[in-house]
Scaffold this motif. Structure first.
Motif, PDB file in Angstrom:
ATOM      1  N   ASP A 171      -4.007 -11.423   6.484  1.00  0.00           N
ATOM      2  CA  ASP A 171      -4.117  -9.772   7.259  1.00  0.00           C
ATOM      3  C   ASP A 171      -2.653  -9.293   7.235  1.00  0.00           C
ATOM      4  O   ASP A 171      -2.562  -8.192   7.054  1.00  0.00           O
ATOM      5  N   ASN A 176       0.345  -1.834   3.362  1.00  0.00           N
ATOM      6  CA  ASN A 176      -0.033  -0.614   2.536  1.00  0.00           C
ATOM      7  C   ASN A 176       1.109  -0.523   1.503  1.00  0.00           C
ATOM      8  O   ASN A 176       1.309   0.312   0.580  1.00  0.00           O
ATOM      9  N   GLN A 198     -12.204 -14.737  -1.050  1.00  0.00           N
ATOM     10  CA  GLN A 198     -11.623 -14.043   0.149  1.00  0.00           C
ATOM     11  C   GLN A 198     -10.373 -13.099  -0.192  1.00  0.00           C
ATOM     12  O   GLN A 198     -10.321 -11.850   0.291  1.00  0.00           O
ATOM     13  N   SER A 201     -11.200  -9.892  -1.856  1.00  0.00           N
ATOM     14  CA  SER A 201     -12.025  -9.022  -1.510  1.00  0.00           C
ATOM     15  C   SER A 201     -11.195  -8.254  -0.291  1.00  0.00           C
ATOM     16  O   SER A 201     -11.078  -7.092  -0.154  1.00  0.00           O
ATOM     17  N   LYS A 202     -10.445  -9.100   0.447  1.00  0.00           N
ATOM     18  CA  LYS A 202      -9.363  -8.416   1.223  1.00  0.00           C
ATOM     19  C   LYS A 202      -8.447  -7.522   0.801  1.00  0.00           C
ATOM     20  O   LYS A 202      -7.970  -6.424   1.002  1.00  0.00           O
ATOM     21  N   HIS A 204      -8.901  -5.893  -2.215  1.00  0.00           N
ATOM     22  CA  HIS A 204      -9.581  -4.682  -2.581  1.00  0.00           C
ATOM     23  C   HIS A 204      -9.978  -3.903  -1.603  1.00  0.00           C
ATOM     24  O   HIS A 204     -10.069  -2.568  -2.087  1.00  0.00           O
ATOM     25  N   SER A 205     -10.296  -4.304  -0.438  1.00  0.00           N
ATOM     26  CA  SER A 205     -10.512  -3.317   0.668  1.00  0.00           C
ATOM     27  C   SER A 205      -9.302  -2.380   1.019  1.00  0.00           C
ATOM     28  O   SER A 205      -9.491  -1.499   1.710  1.00  0.00           O
ATOM     29  N   MET A 206      -8.028  -3.087   0.412  1.00  0.00           N
ATOM     30  CA  MET A 206      -6.994  -2.112   0.540  1.00  0.00           C
ATOM     31  C   MET A 206      -6.477  -1.527  -0.810  1.00  0.00           C
ATOM     32  O   MET A 206      -5.440  -1.005  -1.049  1.00  0.00           O
ATOM     33  N   ASP A 207      -7.341  -1.664  -1.616  1.00  0.00           N
ATOM     34  CA  ASP A 207      -7.057  -1.083  -3.065  1.00  0.00           C
ATOM     35  C   ASP A 207      -5.897  -1.775  -3.848  1.00  0.00           C
ATOM     36  O   ASP A 207      -5.215  -1.359  -4.603  1.00  0.00           O
ATOM     37  N   ASP A 229     -14.467 -10.297  -9.599  1.00  0.00           N
ATOM     38  CA  ASP A 229     -13.767  -9.011  -9.601  1.00  0.00           C
ATOM     39  C   ASP A 229     -12.242  -9.122  -9.379  1.00  0.00           C
ATOM     40  O   ASP A 229     -11.570  -7.923  -9.046  1.00  0.00           O
TER      41      ASP A 229
END
Lengths: 422, 139
Positions: A171, A176, A198, A201-202, A204-207, A229
């Protein structure tokens, strides 16, 4: 037990071994009179090839050889169909959405270099690339080169002494500024199966796009790039029982479309003028020059072979063998095994208190046992663990319990030889 | 049997009880010589006498039996020799190990035990690593 194990194609391990000519040949050692059996425990370096793969490549040169994508003659069409047919097989093998998302390269290394040079070309000093401390040099050095060229920064997910990623730090490491995450699916030193789901997915949650180095995972588990993905997935034919010199890059269409060509030359262009050129469609935009068509044909045969065995059956057998090897090896005195103690791939790096890994590998070679020794192209991870060299035994579905028993017996003998030899 | 030629007793002895091997942490890691194919490393410290001869050579590092014993025996044989003499020896040793020389290791004392390594081209670099390190240090 092993003798009774039957793969999905109805064959026993013994019958599977007969599919691999090299496992039937005898090894001639330096100054050793009688040729001996090969005990091949170095599949993580490169896998042995079934006869069908060797025949497919030979058949190409005997009966089908022509240049592709240009010849109008029959042979040219045959060769083109063979090459593009293998692309379809790869697409199905990793469940890519489109066939033009499959790009043939020379190896995993080149696939990653392609992404670094092309996708990374627009990176600047404000961008960060997040890698891990357990990357093979092939997923580290291309990014170091890119960093020198563009000023982008490299950050690393740390590894624990047990050879696992410290994902609790993910995290704070994803920011960014992160422009790409690059991570190895299965470690070639520790056998760790990383939780890439994991990470993806993390990110991708921030593109943030994610590249997976699948060189060690693709031979041992079914890969579904749509389900994962991931944005890029790089792997090699030669670790997947296919010929050397063929690598694959899977990339999502929307990313590949935007990326500039990696190499210039024939086949990758639409129209060439002295003042400039326009590019061919995907995937050929990234396939400059005459490719290794014979190798790609061989790789198609390797995929057919794997499909016939089925990953369900491969995984079940390899997991069983891996657990057997883990138990057997960890019972040896003076041996330290690296990597996770729980779920892992069949890759066992180890050191012996009394002798250096080179001497271990040399001793084992005397009995026809092929293991790797050295830094395994992952020097940063080795440095972190304060080990300069390890021996490594790696498994495939053509290995047996009796080969592991033989390995254990000879590791013990090596310790005795180097202690009593004085 | 080639394997026992490779690991002669004298090699195992030097590997297990290396001579002139000391902790040389005071030497920076930049001065370490590494074998890029295997990760083995060696660093050297040379004390010269007033007349410019090699009074004492110490080594530190992490290596296999072949490279450790080669380093250990090297530190012994070069002691008391002039820089020029040692540089000549190094050149000759490396060529012999690469099988590119007519000479043998007859004049190299115990190092003759390393002749078995010549049959194993992948291991020749292990034997020559400390010699390359000394050559760079003296050159």
């Amino acid at each position: 037990m092993v003798a009774e194990w039957i793969f999905a194609n109805g064959k026993s391990v013994g019958e599977i071994r007969e599919d691999f000519p090299i496992l039937q040949t005898k090894l001639t050692l330096v100054d050793h009179d009688d040729p001996i059996d090969l005990v091949y425990l170095d599949t993580a370096a490169t896998a042995q090839k079934p006869l069908k793969v060797i025949q497919a490549e030979a058949r190409y040169y005997r009966e089908q050889n022509a240049n592709i994508h240009r010849a109008l003659h029959t042979l040219g069409e045959t060769a083109t169909a063979l090459y593009e047919g293998s692309r379809d097989k790869v697409q199905a093998f990793i469940n890519a959405e489109h066939r033009h998302e499959i790009i043939f390269t020379r190896n995993t290394t080149e696939s990653i270099n392609l992404v670094a040079s092309s996708f990374g070309r627009s990176f600047g000093p404000e961008d960060e690339i997040l890698l891990t401390e357990m990357e093979h040099h092939s997923n580290l050095v291309p990014w170091q080169l890119l960093s020198e060229q563009t000023g982008c920064k490299l950050k690393f997910i740390p590894i624990s002494p047990g050879g696992e990623l410290e994902l609790e730090k993910l995290d704070e490491l994803l920011t960014n500024k992160t422009a790409l995450v690059g991570v190895v699916h299965i470690s070639n030193i520790f056998g760790t199966v990383n939780d890439i789901e994991q990470i993806i997915s993390k990110a991708h949650s921030m593109d943030i796009p994610v590249l997976i180095d699948g060189a060690q995972s693709s031979p041992h588990m079914a890969i579904d790039v749509q389900q994962l993905d991931c944005d890029f997935f790089a792997f090699s034919s030669h670790k997947l029982y296919g010929p050397m010199g063929i690598g694959i890059l899977y990339g999502k269409e929307k990313l590949l479309e935007k990326m500039p060509p990696y190499m210039g030359g024939g086949d990758m262009i639409r129209s060439v003028k002295l003042t400039g050129s326009t590019w061919n469609d995907l995937p050929w935009k990234f396939e400059a020059g005459t490719p290794n068509v014979g190798g790609v044909a061989g790789f198609g045969a390797a995929i057919d072979y794997i499909k016939e065995l089925s990953f369900d059956s491969i995984c079940e057998y390899e997991n069983m063998l891996t657990e057997y090897a883990r138990k057997s090896l960890s019972g040896i005195k003076n041996i330290k095994i690296y990597g996770p103690s729980g779920h892992r791939a069949g890759v066992f790096s180890f050191t012996h208190n009394d002798l250096h890994p080179h001497d271990m590998a040399q001793f084992l070679d005397r009995y026809g046992i092929a293991v790797r020794a050295g830094h395994h192209c992952a020097q940063p991870a080795m440095r972190k663990l304060k080990v300069s060299s390890m021996a490594r035994a790696s498994l495939a579905f053509y290995n047996t319990r009796s080969e592991i028993d033989f390995l254990v017996e000879k590791i013990i003998a090596a310790g005795e030889y180097f202690n009593n030899g004085i | 049997m080639a394997f026992d030629d490779l690991y002669q007793e004298i090699i195992l002895d030097h590997a297990k009880h290396p001579r002139n091997k000391e902790n040389l942490d005071f030497i920076s890691d930049d001065e370490v010589h590494e074998n890029p194919t295997c990760g083995d490393s060696v660093k050297l410290a040379v004390d010269f006498s007033q007349d410019g001869k090699l009074e004492r050579v110490r080594f530190d590092g992490d290596g296999c039996a072949i490279s450790t014993s080669s380093a250990s025996m090297m530190t012994e044989i070069v002691e008391g020799k002039s820089k020029e003499e040692v540089l000549k020896m190094i050149k000759s040793f490396i060529l012999i190990m690469r099988n590119e020389s007519e000479s043998s290791l007859d004049d190299f004392g115990d190092l003759i035990a390393l002749e078995g390594v010549i049959k194993y081209p992948l291991r020749v670099k292990c034997a020559t690593l400390p010699w390359h390190a000394l050559e760079d240090l003296l050159a």
